[in-house]
Design an enzyme around this catalytic site. Structure first.
Site, PDB file in Angstrom:
ATOM      1  N   ARG A  87      36.812  24.638  17.527  1.00 39.62           N
ATOM      2  CA  ARG A  87      35.734  23.664  17.682  1.00 39.62           C
ATOM      3  C   ARG A  87      34.406  24.269  17.247  1.00 39.62           C
ATOM      4  O   ARG A  87      34.103  25.419  17.575  1.00 39.62           O
ATOM      5  CB  ARG A  87      35.650  23.192  19.129  1.00 39.62           C
ATOM      6  CG  ARG A  87      36.839  22.339  19.558  1.00 39.62           C
ATOM      7  CD  ARG A  87      36.739  21.949  21.022  1.00 39.62           C
ATOM      8  NE  ARG A  87      36.857  23.100  21.906  1.00 39.62           N
ATOM      9  CZ  ARG A  87      36.831  23.035  23.233  1.00 39.62           C
ATOM     10  NH1 ARG A  87      36.673  21.861  23.829  1.00 39.62           N
ATOM     11  NH2 ARG A  87      36.965  24.123  23.966  1.00 39.62           N
ATOM     12  N   ASP A 122      30.064  23.738  16.962  1.00 43.86           N
ATOM     13  CA  ASP A 122      28.945  23.068  17.614  1.00 43.86           C
ATOM     14  C   ASP A 122      28.158  22.221  16.619  1.00 43.86           C
ATOM     15  O   ASP A 122      28.360  22.309  15.401  1.00 43.86           O
ATOM     16  CB  ASP A 122      28.004  24.099  18.238  1.00 43.86           C
ATOM     17  CG  ASP A 122      28.627  24.824  19.413  1.00 43.86           C
ATOM     18  OD1 ASP A 122      29.515  24.241  20.069  1.00 43.86           O
ATOM     19  OD2 ASP A 122      28.235  25.980  19.676  1.00 43.86           O
ATOM     20  N   TYR A 138      34.218  33.790  10.871  1.00 44.50           N
ATOM     21  CA  TYR A 138      32.923  33.137  10.758  1.00 44.50           C
ATOM     22  C   TYR A 138      32.016  33.937   9.827  1.00 44.50           C
ATOM     23  O   TYR A 138      32.136  35.157   9.724  1.00 44.50           O
ATOM     24  CB  TYR A 138      32.236  33.033  12.127  1.00 44.50           C
ATOM     25  CG  TYR A 138      32.737  31.907  12.998  1.00 44.50           C
ATOM     26  CD1 TYR A 138      32.149  30.643  12.946  1.00 44.50           C
ATOM     27  CD2 TYR A 138      33.789  32.105  13.887  1.00 44.50           C
ATOM     28  CE1 TYR A 138      32.593  29.611  13.755  1.00 44.50           C
ATOM     29  CE2 TYR A 138      34.250  31.075  14.691  1.00 44.50           C
ATOM     30  CZ  TYR A 138      33.644  29.831  14.625  1.00 44.50           C
ATOM     31  OH  TYR A 138      34.091  28.800  15.417  1.00 44.50           O
ATOM     32  N   ARG A 169      26.448  33.251  17.042  1.00 42.47           N
ATOM     33  CA  ARG A 169      25.001  33.072  16.980  1.00 42.47           C
ATOM     34  C   ARG A 169      24.277  34.063  17.891  1.00 42.47           C
ATOM     35  O   ARG A 169      23.181  34.536  17.575  1.00 42.47           O
ATOM     36  CB  ARG A 169      24.645  31.638  17.342  1.00 42.47           C
ATOM     37  CG  ARG A 169      25.085  30.629  16.282  1.00 42.47           C
ATOM     38  CD  ARG A 169      25.065  29.209  16.798  1.00 42.47           C
ATOM     39  NE  ARG A 169      23.735  28.811  17.247  1.00 42.47           N
ATOM     40  CZ  ARG A 169      23.489  27.679  17.903  1.00 42.47           C
ATOM     41  NH1 ARG A 169      24.494  26.854  18.216  1.00 42.47           N
ATOM     42  NH2 ARG A 169      22.269  27.381  18.267  1.00 42.47           N
TER      43      ARG A 169
END
Length: 263
Positions: A50, A52, A110, A197
């Site tokens: 998932r 954001d 990522y 992040r």
């Protein structure tokens, strides 16, 4: 019933993240509506990871079950004709019923792109993070290497994270530079909510000399989110896709457009 796997790419800024919400506006909402239009029945799509609001995907892998018999091209071109701008199916593959987009994955990848120059982005607005303070590459590379291996990543975990355990295995954590663009790459067994992040935010603190690389050792030891840096903007974050055992024959990303920033 037939199980189909899809490779999906999307520009995350117009969407409220991946997961379906009552008010709509998510990638899952858009994809399930498009799939239902082709299948002629409701379809539930399950994803590998998932994302954001504002986060992009180079290859999000999803699977769904359907009683509809359609050629694989229908799950690509047909579905794309019903999808909004910013999201597209790249490939479709019929898979065994035991395949699961999330639970069959061994790792996830990522990438974060950070523009480091005095001027804010124009052409790349929404597609890169931005910082005007000059950054030191070597110190960030030193700090990133301390993340490798199995650690408790509580210091980089959002308060609303629902993961059962903060312990993850980090396979890759690297920082490179191409001109004004810093490229942060991570691959781990799984990621906590906002983990990438938060890692980028901490690496930036090291890069601008607000902290030393040794600070990362302390953060991992203390396991305290309040001691780490603020969460960095979602704009530059890309889900590069999951990693599966070869037995599933899941395609790698057909092309990585983010590599345009590395030329």
């Amino acid at each position: 019933m037939t199980r189909i796997a899809l490779g999906v790419e999307y520009f995350g800024q117009p969407f409220h993240g991946w997961q379906s919400q009552a008010g709509g506006g998510t990638v899952q909402d858009a994809l399930e509506a498009a799939l239902a239009a082709i299948a002629g029945e409701p379809v539930a799509a399950l994803c590998a990871g998932r994302t954001d609001a504002g986060v992009h995907a180079i290859q999000q892998v999803v699977h769904f079950d359907t009683g509809a018999r359609r050629p694989l091209t229908a799950w690509v071109r047909g579905v794309n004709s019903h999808l909004p701008e910013g999201v597209a199916v790249r490939w479709a593959l019929e898979v065994d019923a035991t395949f699961h987009a999330r639970f069959s994955a061994q790792a996830r990848r990522y990438r974060y792109l950070l523009l480091n120059r005095a001027q804010r982005p124009g052409l790349w607005q929404g597609r890169v993070g931005w910082l005007h303070v000059p950054l030191d590459l070597k110190s960030m590379q030193d700090a990133a290497q301390r993340l490798l291996g199995e650690h408790d990543f509580s210091a980089f975990r959002a308060a609303q994270c629902q993961a059962k355990s903060p312990v993850k295995l980090m396979h890759e954590a690297s920082v490179s530079r191409r001109g004004d663009l810093f490229i942060f790459d991570f691959m781990a067994s799984a990621f906590l909510h906002h983990m990438v992040r938060n890692l980028v935010g901490a690496l930036v603190y090291v890069g601008k000399a607000a902290q030393s690389p040794d600070w990362f050792d302390e953060l991992l030891r203390q396991r305290d989110r309040s001691l780490a840096a603020p969460t960095f903007a979602a704009d530059g974050l890309y889900f590069r896709g999951p990693v599966y055992p070869e037995c599933w024959n899941i395609p790698e990303p057909l092309d990585d457009l983010v590599d345009l920033g590395e030329s």
